[in-house]
Write a protein that holds these residues in place. Structure first.
Motif, PDB file in Angstrom:
ATOM      1  N   SER A 148      11.128  -1.760  20.107  1.00 50.04           N
ATOM      2  CA  SER A 148      10.982  -3.168  19.747  1.00 50.04           C
ATOM      3  C   SER A 148      10.157  -3.421  18.490  1.00 50.04           C
ATOM      4  CB  SER A 148      10.339  -3.931  20.913  1.00 50.04           C
ATOM      5  OG  SER A 148      11.115  -3.810  22.078  1.00 50.04           O
ATOM      6  N   PHE A 149       9.198  -2.544  18.217  1.00 53.74           N
ATOM      7  CA  PHE A 149       8.257  -2.804  17.130  1.00 53.74           C
ATOM      8  C   PHE A 149       7.981  -1.544  16.323  1.00 53.74           C
ATOM      9  CE2 PHE A 149       7.070  -5.610  20.678  1.00 53.74           C
ATOM     10  CZ  PHE A 149       7.221  -6.854  20.087  1.00 53.74           C
ATOM     11  N   GLY A 150       7.652  -1.725  15.044  1.00 45.72           N
ATOM     12  CA  GLY A 150       7.200  -0.642  14.185  1.00 45.72           C
ATOM     13  C   GLY A 150       5.796  -0.924  13.686  1.00 45.72           C
ATOM     14  N   TYR A 151       4.938   0.096  13.705  1.00 40.25           N
ATOM     15  CA  TYR A 151       3.534  -0.062  13.311  1.00 40.25           C
ATOM     16  C   TYR A 151       3.258   0.780  12.068  1.00 40.25           C
ATOM     17  CZ  TYR A 151       2.858  -2.239  17.874  1.00 40.25           C
ATOM     18  OH  TYR A 151       2.933  -3.068  18.963  1.00 40.25           O
ATOM     19  N   PHE A 152       2.776   0.118  10.995  1.00 40.60           N
ATOM     20  CA  PHE A 152       2.486   0.752   9.722  1.00 40.60           C
ATOM     21  C   PHE A 152       0.970   0.729   9.523  1.00 40.60           C
ATOM     22  CE2 PHE A 152       6.866  -0.263   9.551  1.00 40.60           C
ATOM     23  CZ  PHE A 152       7.475   0.519   8.581  1.00 40.60           C
ATOM     24  N   GLY A 153       0.330   1.907   9.462  1.00 36.80           N
ATOM     25  CA  GLY A 153      -1.120   1.957   9.470  1.00 36.80           C
ATOM     26  C   GLY A 153      -1.730   2.736   8.336  1.00 36.80           C
ATOM     27  N   GLY A 154      -2.955   2.298   7.931  1.00 38.12           N
ATOM     28  CA  GLY A 154      -3.714   2.974   6.903  1.00 38.12           C
ATOM     29  C   GLY A 154      -3.114   2.801   5.525  1.00 38.12           C
ATOM     30  N   GLY A 155      -3.576   3.662   4.579  1.00 38.80           N
ATOM     31  CA  GLY A 155      -3.027   3.644   3.242  1.00 38.80           C
ATOM     32  C   GLY A 155      -4.007   3.167   2.192  1.00 38.80           C
ATOM     33  N   ILE A 156      -3.515   3.090   0.954  1.00 42.66           N
ATOM     34  CA  ILE A 156      -4.311   2.705  -0.201  1.00 42.66           C
ATOM     35  C   ILE A 156      -3.600   1.551  -0.909  1.00 42.66           C
ATOM     36  CG2 ILE A 156      -5.314   3.472  -2.379  1.00 42.66           C
ATOM     37  CD1 ILE A 156      -5.187   6.328  -1.333  1.00 42.66           C
ATOM     38  N   PRO A 157      -4.185   0.340  -0.903  1.00 38.37           N
ATOM     39  CA  PRO A 157      -3.535  -0.786  -1.600  1.00 38.37           C
ATOM     40  C   PRO A 157      -3.573  -0.639  -3.116  1.00 38.37           C
ATOM     41  CG  PRO A 157      -5.045  -1.568   0.084  1.00 38.37           C
ATOM     42  CD  PRO A 157      -5.323  -0.111  -0.098  1.00 38.37           C
ATOM     43  N   THR A 158      -4.763  -0.553  -3.700  1.00 31.89           N
ATOM     44  CA  THR A 158      -4.916  -0.388  -5.152  1.00 31.89           C
ATOM     45  C   THR A 158      -6.100   0.522  -5.415  1.00 31.89           C
ATOM     46  OG1 THR A 158      -6.304  -2.361  -5.266  1.00 31.89           O
ATOM     47  CG2 THR A 158      -3.955  -2.653  -5.695  1.00 31.89           C
ATOM     48  N   GLY A 159      -6.070   1.174  -6.556  1.00 30.83           N
ATOM     49  CA  GLY A 159      -7.191   2.026  -6.933  1.00 30.83           C
ATOM     50  C   GLY A 159      -7.508   3.031  -5.852  1.00 30.83           C
ATOM     51  N   ARG A 176       0.827  -1.200   0.000  1.00 28.37           N
ATOM     52  CA  ARG A 176       0.000   0.000   0.000  1.00 28.37           C
ATOM     53  C   ARG A 176       0.866   1.256   0.000  1.00 28.37           C
ATOM     54  NH1 ARG A 176      -0.327  -2.572   5.019  1.00 28.37           N
ATOM     55  NH2 ARG A 176      -0.456  -1.281   6.891  1.00 28.37           N
ATOM     56  N   ARG A 177       0.236   2.388  -0.285  1.00 24.31           N
ATOM     57  CA  ARG A 177       0.885   3.690  -0.376  1.00 24.31           C
ATOM     58  C   ARG A 177       0.106   4.676   0.471  1.00 24.31           C
ATOM     59  NH1 ARG A 177      -1.994   5.663  -5.541  1.00 24.31           N
ATOM     60  NH2 ARG A 177      -3.543   4.026  -5.772  1.00 24.31           N
ATOM     61  N   TYR A 178       0.653   5.852   0.666  1.00 26.31           N
ATOM     62  CA  TYR A 178       0.019   6.901   1.465  1.00 26.31           C
ATOM     63  C   TYR A 178      -0.341   6.408   2.867  1.00 26.31           C
ATOM     64  CZ  TYR A 178      -0.492   9.468  -2.953  1.00 26.31           C
ATOM     65  OH  TYR A 178      -0.246  10.131  -4.137  1.00 26.31           O
ATOM     66  N   LEU A 179       0.538   5.637   3.476  1.00 27.28           N
ATOM     67  CA  LEU A 179       0.355   5.123   4.824  1.00 27.28           C
ATOM     68  C   LEU A 179       1.247   5.914   5.781  1.00 27.28           C
ATOM     69  CD1 LEU A 179       2.229   1.676   5.043  1.00 27.28           C
ATOM     70  CD2 LEU A 179       2.503   3.286   3.168  1.00 27.28           C
ATOM     71  N   ALA A 180       1.193   5.571   7.069  1.00 24.79           N
ATOM     72  CA  ALA A 180       2.030   6.230   8.081  1.00 24.79           C
ATOM     73  C   ALA A 180       2.591   5.181   9.024  1.00 24.79           C
ATOM     74  CB  ALA A 180       1.222   7.268   8.859  1.00 24.79           C
ATOM     75  N   ALA A 181       3.678   5.533   9.727  1.00 23.02           N
ATOM     76  CA  ALA A 181       4.314   4.568  10.624  1.00 23.02           C
ATOM     77  C   ALA A 181       4.937   5.255  11.822  1.00 23.02           C
ATOM     78  CB  ALA A 181       5.384   3.767   9.880  1.00 23.02           C
ATOM     79  N   THR A 182       4.948   4.536  12.919  1.00 17.77           N
ATOM     80  CA  THR A 182       5.687   4.925  14.129  1.00 17.77           C
ATOM     81  C   THR A 182       5.971   3.654  14.921  1.00 17.77           C
ATOM     82  OG1 THR A 182       5.741   6.446  16.019  1.00 17.77           O
ATOM     83  CG2 THR A 182       3.634   5.354  15.566  1.00 17.77           C
ATOM     84  N   GLY A 183       6.642   3.786  16.067  1.00 11.27           N
ATOM     85  CA  GLY A 183       6.938   2.610  16.870  1.00 11.27           C
ATOM     86  C   GLY A 183       7.789   2.947  18.067  1.00 11.27           C
ATOM     87  N   ASN A 184       8.246   1.899  18.760  1.00  7.49           N
ATOM     88  CA  ASN A 184       9.124   2.065  19.911  1.00  7.49           C
ATOM     89  C   ASN A 184      10.419   1.298  19.670  1.00  7.49           C
ATOM     90  OD1 ASN A 184       8.323  -0.591  20.299  1.00  7.49           O
ATOM     91  ND2 ASN A 184       7.055  -0.147  22.100  1.00  7.49           N
TER      92      ASN A 184
END
Length: 969
Positions: free
Chosen positions: A558-569, A548-556
């Protein structure tokens, strides 16, 4: 560095001035300023003595022989209550008033003379309950909502969310059985509830709550050694101590049981007893001591307070200053119990410094969302206050230019917002937001090397990395050097694939760039930048679960979290993927989604939570101000909406001093917050002993001011050379050596490092030229001479007066070796006879022979080693005399260690220690030198930089620190 050392403190004031640590007026009157104070207190509240009490007594840990001082009372008198807290507040919940109550009172540590404020109640009125918690939540479990003792008690557990404590506590997974009249303690990961179960019995059962899965039923663990009720409990990061209590008979006990959290299926081990038998008492403490106060034997009630020394817990507890009022069935809490914190954060003050606490500068507890479009580009910056995240974000200063598709990263003091544009125009400008002056307009800094938009950014405490972007797309990665941010960013190794509309996050060792697209189709690719080798092309890692594209990420950390976005179309998703940094070749695992579908959003956070703000749900009316919070300890749940941004926006950027594994303290600068400054132990490295001599000298390096000459501190009890050293967060242990050989172990108390080191339990045999490393609970000393030998001795820090116990040997007998490690493993490398072999001790199975791992790049001996939680660095040695530094990657330790940037000069018989960011190699022999070289772990291909020297030339010395080997920072 307290000025309580003499009547007027003049001698200490002079010493602080000479060392450059006495604050000037300009240091003190700061506005605003975050302060790190040590809430060095324990609070004992409520209880009964010829009537119910609302009294709260405060024990001052730094003066614990004095009578506890009365503080602001609870909102109502009651007994049979429970208590726990975090770094800012203490919570007293439930109780008998008479009859069960659900009341929760909050004590504000910064204003503890005021009456406690009533907060959201428990979900069920109850008394004879127990409580514990971590930095984010408090758990109140068991008890009874009954009037008659014959009524069945409860198994229910209520959780208080400290960030939203005005709502009713939420029920969580129950205990494994009904219980009351028990006690509870724990650490940052687990809570342990022990003692009496059902009415009519007095149990030894211990239940463990897993905070990361707190909807599940608590799991039974190893029992107490003795069944009882009306006991008390407290502990630190490694152990819990349950003391006192009675049986229904009643037989009253002074017994203290210790639970080892690393082996919690075993029966708790009896330790030194309380000074007297008693029941109906309460307990709290710090990282080093536990305080058990009040109770009755059985009548009358007492004011007694007993202190357990965790480092010597086989001894009888010592009597300390009493409570001001005798009472029983009271409760107790502290900002320092249960591994909540060792140094407690005081809030920022809006004007002149009113909190003259001691300690280090706190990093800022905010998240900043800046720029974006609404739909036209905007320049405003919104600030989320993590301590009050249900409120609407506040408007702060702006960027100099309105801009969307911008990105950001930062360190503990600043956020750098860079790139972006207004299609088709791209920008290279970078603006810096000063967290300490965030109402001002951000200041322009050196630009990116290449103008672009729809890029991504992340970084560590030293550098920011801006990668990918359009139009193009490109694989370019630019690095901003925070210490020289007026310069143009320098190009570094590219991403493995050119792409735009991606996002990034990471920890202090690595940056992860994920998602994006090339032709309008979302990518799942994740590239990892190794900050210590950032000229290389980023390496592909386990992909996201969905491209996907147009997503956002943050974390601590130990872990990174990638959220939201547009997979296709045009499809927009709420999906959240989690990357486990310790297993980053695996496909990211889907977790609880965002509360709504969203793209074009931004994200940042702290160690416990991730905040995803703004964006567009793909519908009308367009940009949103919504903020969703992911709870990392419960990340399978749907993210919870929090207070919104002040302005709806999309394609904005976010930064924080608390994301990406940043510590809660800013160790990059010396604190300047008060006339009395106690730096935390993690600010220092200690180099002891050596030749010419032998010496008893101990030099202390201040990491915050490492160009200065090291300052001599209290000596060792015995002059020696050819010794070894390691330690934990509180103490450093120097052992063995010559002349002799010696078996002596000296312990340095970091909180009192001007005193002579105290002799502790010896090694199992006298030896020298050995090596040492360890974790928070134990130290392992291996190899050495006479021999050479393969012997490994283990020191138990909680019982360090006993002789060290032999454990599984090294795989090869050797001397003149070096060792380092992290919280799980110790690596012993090199040595004589000249070898490149490395043996790994598994701390969880240390009776086994150390297992051979990937060797050093060449044979060497008389070398030194240090490292952080991810890597170990072995440097120097002979023959020939070496400048070589080899790095072991703990995540790939079967490979040959990789050579890194060399020391500034060849030498051997040196010593090394450090912190999470830097390694310090000091002393050594070419002829004897006082040189200290610093390796920057984030740029370890460069030659080590020379820092302030030791106080004198020497070699065959040893070094340790409260911050080395992945110890908590």
């Amino acid at each position: 560095m307290s000025i309580r050392q003499d009547v007027f403190g003049l001698e200490t004031v002079y010493r602080l001035q000479v060392e450059g640590l006495w604050s000037a007026k300009s240091d003190v009157w700061l506005s605003p300023s975050p302060f790190f104070g040590s809430w060095d207190y324990g609070y004992f509240g409520g209880g009964n003595f010829s009537g119910l009490l609302a009294t709260v007594n405060r024990i001052d840990y730094s003066n614990d022989t004095a009578t506890a001082s009365p503080k602001g009372p609870l909102s109502s008198a009651r007994y049979q209550l429970a208590a726990t807290g975090n770094s800012s507040y203490g919570y007293f919940g439930g109780g008998n008033s008479p009859g069960p109550v659900s009341t929760v009172d909050r004590v504000d540590y910064s204003n503890d003379t005021a009456t406690a404020s009533v907060r959201g109640p428990l979900s069920v009125a109850r008394y004879s309950l127990a409580a514990t918690g971590n930095a984010s939540y408090g758990y109140f479990g068991g008890g009874g909502d009954f009037i008659s003792p014959a009524t069945t008690p409860l198994s229910s557990v209520d959780r208080i969310d400290y960030s939203n404590d005005i709502v009713t506590a939420s029920p969580k997974g129950p205990l494994s059985g009904n219980r009351y009249r028990g006690a509870a303690t724990g650490n940052s990961s687990y809570g342990y509830f022990g003692g009496r179960g059902n009415a009519g019995s007095s149990g030894a059962t211990v239940d463990r709550i897993d905070y990361s899965n707190d909807t599940a039923t608590a799991s039974p663990k190893g029992p107490l050694s003795l069944a009882r009720q009306y006991l008390a409990a407290t502990g630190n990061a490694s152990y819990g101590w349950f003391g006192g209590g009675a049986t229904p008979s009643p037989a009253i006990f002074s017994t203290v049981d210790r639970i080892d959290y690393s082996n919690d299926t075993a029966t708790a081990s009896p330790k030194g007893p309380l000074n007297s038998s008693r029941t109906d008492l309460a307990a709290t403490g710090s990282a080093s001591f536990g305080y058990f106060g009040g109770g009755r034997p059985p009548y009358p009630s007492v004011t007694s307070v007993d202190r357990i020394d965790y480092s010597n817990d086989t001894a009888t507890a010592s009597v300390r200053g009493p409570l001001s009022v005798a009472r029983f069935r009271l409760a107790a809490l502290s900002a320092k119990a249960n591994a909540i914190t060792d140094l407690t954060l005081l809030p920022a003050t809006p004007g002149p410094a009113t909190n003259f606490g001691t300690g280090a500068v706190e990093t800022f507890t905010y998240g900043y969302f800046g720029g974006g479009g609404n739909p036209a580009p905007v320049a405003t910056v919104d600030r989320i206050d993590y301590s009050n995240d249900t409120a609407t974000a506040s408007v702060r200063g702006s960027l100099p230019v309105a801009r969307n598709t911008i990105v950001a990263t930062g360190d503990g003091s600043y956020g750098w917002f860079g790139g972006g544009g207004n299609f088709p125009t791209a920008f290279s400008a970078v603006f810096r937001v000063d967290y300490s002056n965030d109402t001002a307009t951000a200041s322009p800094k050196g630009p990116l090397n290449t103008a672009r938009y729809e890029l991504a950014a992340t970084g560590n405490s030293s550098y920011g990395y801006f990668g990918g972007g359009g139009g193009g797309p490109v694989s370019i990665v630019d690095r901003i050097d925070y210490s020289n941010d007026t310069a143009t960013a320098s190009p570094k190794g590219p991403l493995s694939l050119a792409r735009e509309r991606l996002t990034a996050t990471g920890n202090q060792s690595f940056g992860y760039f994920g998602g994006g697209d090339i032709t309008g189709t979302g990518q799942a690719r994740v590239d990892r930048i190794d900050y210590s080798n950032d000229t290389a092309t980023a390496s592909p890692k386990g992909p996201l679960s969905v491209g996907r594209r147009y997503l956002a990420a943050t974390g601590n950390a130990s872990f990174g979290y990638f959220g939201g976005g547009i997979p296709t179309g045009p499809t927009v998703v709420s999906r959240v993927d989690r990357i486990d940094y310790s297993n980053d070749t695996a496909t990211a695992s889907p977790k609880g989604p965002l509360s709504v579908v969203r793209a074009y959003l931004a994200a940042t956070g702290n160690a416990n939570f991730g905040y995803f703000g703004g964006g567009n749900d793909g519908g009308s009316p367009g940009p949103v101000s919504r903020v969703d919070r992911i709870d990392y300890s419960n990340d399978t749940a749907t993210a919870s909406p929090k207070g919104p941004l002040i302005l709806a926006r999309q394609q904005s950027a976010a930064s924080s001093a608390r994301a990406n594994g940043f510590a809660a303290t800013d160790t990059t600068l010396p604190p300047a917050n008060s006339p009395v400054q106690n730096f935390p132990p993690t600010f220092f490295g200690y180099f002891g002993g050596g030749t010419p001599g032998p010496r008893s000298t101990v030099d202390r390096i201040n990491y915050a001011n490492d160009t200065a000459t090291a300052s001599p501190k209290g000596p060792m009890s015995v002059a020696r050379s050819n010794l070894a050293a390691t330690g934990n967060s509180s103490y450093g242990y120097f052992s063995g050596g010559t002349p002799g050989p010696l078996s002596t172990i000296d312990r340095i108390d970091y909180s009192n490092d001007t005193g002579t080191a105290s002799p502790k339990g010896p090694l199992s045999a006298a030896r020298y030229r050995q090596a040492a490393t360890g974790n928070q609970s134990y130290g392992w000393f291996g190899g050495g001479n006479p021999g050479p030998v393969s012997t490994v001795d283990r020191i138990d820090y909680s019982n360090d007066t006993t002789t060290a116990s032999p454990k599984g040997p090294l795989s090869v007998a050797k001397e003149k070796l070096a060792a380092t490690g992290n919280s799980s493993y110790g690596y012993f490398g090199g040595g004589s006879p000249s070898t490149s072999t490395v043996g790994r001790i598994d701390y969880s199975n240390d009776t086994a022979t150390a297992s051979p791992k990937g060797p050093l790049s060449s044979s060497t001996y008389n070398l030194a080693a240090t490292g952080n939680s991810s890597f170990g660095y072995f440097g120097g040695g002979q023959y020939p005399i070496k400048t070589t530094v080899d790095r072991i990657d703990y995540s790939n330790d079967t490979a040959t260690a990789s050579p890194k940037g060399p020391l500034s000069a060849g030498r051997y018989r040196l010593a090394a220690t450090g912190n999470q960011s830097f390694g310090y190699f000091g002393g050594g022999n070419i002829s004897a030198v006082s040189t200290v070289d610093r390796i920057d772990y984030s740029n370890d291909t460069a030659t080590a930089s020379v820092r302030g020297p030791l106080s004198g030339v020497r070699y065959s010395l040893a070094a340790t620190s409260a911050a080395a080997n992945g110890l908590p920072q």
